[in-house]
Design a protein around this motif. Sequence first.
Motif: not given
Length: 544
Positions: A419-438
């Motif tokens: 989020d900080l560098v401006g890259y959108k992770i594809p919606e179909d790419y699963k991760i467990d992490g949750k962005s701290m930006v919000p």
Amino acid sequence: MNKKLVLSGALLLVTTVAQATTKPNVVIFFADDISAREFPVYGSSVWTAPDASNTSDPKYRAKTPVMDKLAQDGCWIKTAWASVVCNPSRAMMMSGRYAYMTKWWNNGDRGRGHDENGKLVNTWPVYMSSPLLIGHVAQKAGYGTYWSGKTQMAGSYKKHGFDEGCFTPGGLSDNDNPYTDFKHRPIKGTKKEVINVDTGKPVETYWQHGWYWYPHVKLMNHPTAPGEIVWWPNTPEAKKNFGPHTYGPDVELDFAFDFMERKHTEGKPFFVYHTSHLGHDAFNWLDPDYKKWPKSKWPNAPIVKWDGKKYARTEPRITGDKGEYDTHGTVTEPGIHNHINYIDYQIWLYQQKLEKMGIADNTVIIVCADNGTSGYGKISPEVQKGCHIPMIIYAPGMKKHGEQDVLMSVADVMPTIADLVGYKIPEDYKIDGKSMVPFLFSDQKEHRDWIYSYRGPEQFIRGKKVLKDGRGKWFDVSTDQDDLISFDEIKNWGAVLEVHRAEQEKLLEILPTYDLYFDEYNEPGVTDSPNRKTKKYYRKTKDS
């Protein structure tokens, strides 16, 4: 993820910098084997003495004026979790995923899988299970990426998303290093003894090579050796200046600064992933027989002193050979507190460098660690000793400052950087992490309802009220403890509040998603290895 908050947070960050079109630079300082209790900002009444015992002696308390201020200007997360040991934590940091996807369950306990050449290997490289790593995220956003320090990742260094690197790996493959004899060789037929190559004598320690003094250093794709991975020193001047006085953490930082300057000159933002050894115990090559100092798990560091405004460093002077060294009073006594003091000094150097480059107001700094302190938390399944780490975050424009009583996972760092560098992770790419930006850039009060960790098949999970540790014990974590750990064990669920029971039920519903050690140990489709050895301290079956 709340997309409106992400966008507003990113916009707030951008508008605070001198040029609205300039992306923020990012530095992650990922220290080694340091529990949250070791950082003074966490306020623990107990910390770690040089002999790895618990202490409240002020002389063994780290002094971190720079990070204390960074934690107030930015923020510090009260309860951040990693894994309890380095390999799974580093996989979690890089991938934003837990072990049920990466198969990095524990040190020496990682699933088999196919490498980039289609060969079945005993450790499935993280870049094969997770082709979008933290370095890749920054690269895709147009960043120059640098990896500095400890590696411990299987497979090719070059496939982890970094343009260049300076590694002090200390790996056992370092026997071919022609520049330093601070290394061990195994003695056949023994379990604990190895040969100290510097002295030719056997010593009782784990097999390792030097990453602090007289360090083993590799460069990846440096301008002096483009496209190559080479031993350093690799220039006449560097060879002339190299010796027992050379300190690995200094070398890492020098090369990181060189990279930052080059990228800044090119007009390109940079991402530095600094995985320091500082905090990790090690063999003391300068005093292998402990003649000069009491025995300690943590070797000496260079002397640094804070005068209230700036640091002064004593230049190390070390003479001698073959285990007989004179440091001429230019290094500290052993102890993890001196490692942490040196981290504070290095964060100050980062700040000074960024100020000099004119980009301090456009650089994100994250300071954290991979797991708990050796002798106290590392590998521990008890309560949250092993997984509770320090986490300090500074980003220009963030709205959160000082202590933040929220839950965070090391897996959250990867999507936060995206989020900080401006890259959108594809919606179909699963991760467990949750962005701290919000959370960081808005008035949002909470970040996560629960956090999770693991040691092989052992499962750790906690919410705001209750915690389950790796031994299956439950604790009431609704009140603070002076030592950050002495929570009351819950033995009678009828005696606790309904909110505690409700949270336990919720956490028990979550766990089966990740508790796959016995069912999906390897890469999907790869059968279990007959050589797999279940650690003696694990529960043996899923039901026991």
